[in-house]
Structure formats: C-alpha cells, structure tokens
Design an enzyme around this catalytic site. Structure first.
Site, short mmCIF file in Angstrom:
data_model
loop_
_atom_site.label_atom_id
_atom_site.label_comp_id
_atom_site.label_asym_id
_atom_site.label_seq_id
_atom_site.Cartn_x
_atom_site.Cartn_y
_atom_site.Cartn_z
CE1 TYR A 1 -3.14 -2.94 0.28
CE2 TYR A 1 -3.34 -2.55 2.62
CZ TYR A 1 -3.68 -3.28 1.50
OH TYR A 1 -4.55 -4.33 1.59
CG HIS B 1 -0.97 -8.59 0.00
ND1 HIS B 1 -0.53 -7.29 -0.04
CD2 HIS B 1 -2.31 -8.52 -0.29
CE1 HIS B 1 -1.54 -6.48 -0.32
NE2 HIS B 1 -2.62 -7.20 -0.49
#
Length: 331
Positions: A51, A134
């Site tokens: 992110y 992820h």
C-alpha cells in the site's frame, strides 16, 4: 483456529488509503483519519507493505505510536518486499501516488521473515497480531499464480505457521481478492490457516462465489474471514471504481438499482454493506478503508443504524442478494 477471538471489535480500519490510494493525501489528513478511527472506538487496523510502497505502514505506525500496543489488533501482509531502490519510471495503478520504491514479489521463507522485520520497523512496533500472505492469486500474477502459490506453500505458509506455534504472532492466513487460493489452501493437509482477508468478494455487489464452496470448506476447518472492500472499491457508495478499475456501465446500473431500493426503505447504503457482511457467522470483522476523518464517523454510524427487514427482503426478492446468504433480520 479462529480470528474472532484475536481481533478487537467487528469494525476495523483498512489502511490502504493511507498509501495514497487513488489520490494524494497529506500527512496531516492521514494521521487525522487514524486518530478519528481511534476516537470512534476502532481497535483493529490492517495494512500491507504494497500500500503505497510502505507509505501506509509508515503513516499507520506514526499514528498509533502513542497508544499502548495491547489496546489494538494489528495485521499486515507478506509476499511483497519494499526495496530501497527507486523506480525510474512513472507508476500506474491505484497506488500511483505512493512512494516510488520498487516492490519485489517473493513468497519464500527468507523473504517472509525479512518482510515482517521491515514492517515492524515501519509500523514502529515490536509485534504483529495477524499476518496475511498477500495477493497470491491470479488477479495479481496471471497464469503464474500457481507457481507463486507453491513457493508460498513451502515458504510463507510454513514460516507463519511456525511463528504462530512459537507465539510470535497470533494468527495467519491469506489476504486476497479471489476465492480460488483460499479454497486451495483449505485443501492442504499442512499449515492450515486461521482465516482469510477476502477483499471485494463478499459484498452486496458480489458475493455468489464464496457461498458456493469456500464458506462450507472454511466452516469445516474452523477458519474465519475478514471482509475487505465492503464498498466494492467505492462504487457502491458513490465512487467510480470497482475492482480498483473504472466501473463499467453495467455495474453502475446495478448500483443505481440497489441505491433506489435503499432510498425506498430510507436505508444508508453503507449500513446495508457493513451489516450484510457481518451477518455471516464466518465473518470476524469488516474493514472499510477511509482517507478522511468524516468517513470514519459515517462508518460507525452506519454499522449501528437500524435497517428494516423489508429492505433485506426486497434485495433478495429482486435478485441482488443470494438466497443462501445470511441476513441480519431482527426476528
């Protein structure tokens, strides 16, 4: 294996927007948003290195630095390492406004440990509660996703399972946008996860897939879910993105129909989105993202608002909610 007893509260904070997702936000606004979440009683915070190439973790760590570590639940992810080297070209995608550090994909055991160490530094903390592997899925890696999955199975999965056994972390799982890697993981006889952060796949707009096989498998394995992206990248609540892309006209039309039903029953669409996700007993928490303090207040109010049974029945009758999806009927 359960996530519910390891997460404080049912409403969490998805920190992807802190990485300048879709827009460039200031340090002051980012910190104010996390402070607003804390003031509203939110105690679960989820982030990831990818992110904003570490920006989200840095900002979240700075915002939480003044709070006692035992007072909140913290999760982040592995599989994407942030390099000190900078990208030379312009970056595209939802985090084009993030930091310019190169992002390296690596699901090996060594990379998992290095990723955790780097995350701890950025987050200014000495421990993580939950770690998700992820984006080990087709939407991130195309036809090569199975190869990445196998590296993760031998590397990240076993490493995180060992860290849990040692008491270093409380739980682990996958953080993905697709159901297939979740189902594949539950079929394994080794290193069973505590649950999954499933983004975008259990929303008012899109929830059929997990209801077909995944939830039944998870129930048998006592695995639970954190629902990410309950507003479907924003399109459900007035935004223009679905699946991190510009929403199609067909999707905008579907949203318009749902919003019309919500108006008929005087229902805030955010209330419907959050309460729909949490009505499923397998869902431990829901984590909408926010980049403005006002959005946090809206989320908390939405979660606690009354939604009439007639709204849920109308949504089901008109085919917008699957027949087998649990609903929060008051009776």
């Amino acid at each position: 294996m359960s996530l519910k007893d390891k997460i404080i509260g049912h409403l969490g904070f998805g920190a992807a927007p802190l990485g300048n997702m879709f827009r460039d936000i200031s340090e002051e606004e980012a910190l104010a948003t996390v402070h607003a979440a804390w003031e509203q009683g939110i105690r679960y915070f989820d982030t990831a290195p990818v992110y904003g190439a570490g920006l989200s973790e840095q900002r979240l760590g700075a915002a939480l630095a003044g709070h006692a570590r035992d007072e909140y639940t913290l999760s982040t992810k592995v599989g994407r390492l942030i390099s000190d080297e900078k990208d030379s070209g312009a970056r595209s995608g939802p985090f084009s406004h993030g930091l310019t550090n190169k992002i390296l994909t690596d699901y090996s055991a060594d990379a998992t440990l290095r990723s955790i160490e780097s995350s701890l530094e950025r987050l200014r903390t000495d421990r993580l509660d939950i770690v998700f592997v992820h984006d080990v899925a087709q939407d991130a890696h195309g036809d090569e996703w199975i190869e990445h999955f196998n590296v993760a199975r031998k590397g990240a999965f076993r490493t995180l399972a060992s860290l849990k056994e040692q008491g270093v972390i409380k739980a682990w799982g996958l953080g993905v946008n697709r159901v297939e890697p979740c189902e594949l993981t539950l079929d394994l006889t080794e290193a069973q996860p505590d649950g999954f952060l499933l983004a975008g796949r259990y929303t008012l707009l899109d929830h059929d897939q997990p209801l077909q096989h995944l939830f039944a498998k998870a129930r048998e394995a006592s695995a639970e879910f954190v629902v990410g992206g309950p507003y479907s990248s924003g399109v459900l609540v007035g935004g223009k993105h679905f699946e991190y892309q510009e929403a199609s006209q067909a999707m905008l039309d579907k949203v318009a129909h749902i919003q019309e039903i919500a108006r008929q029953y005087q229902v805030d669409i955010k209330s419907a989105a959050l309460q729909f996700a949490l009505a499923n007993p397998l869902v431990a928490a829901v984590i909408p993202g926010a980049s403005r303090p006002s959005r946090i207040v809206e989320d908390v109010q939405a979660l606690n608002a009354q939604v009439p049974d007639g709204f849920w029945q109308a949504m089901r009758d008109q085919g917008f909610i699957a027949a087998q999806a649990p609903l929060p009927f008051k009776d």
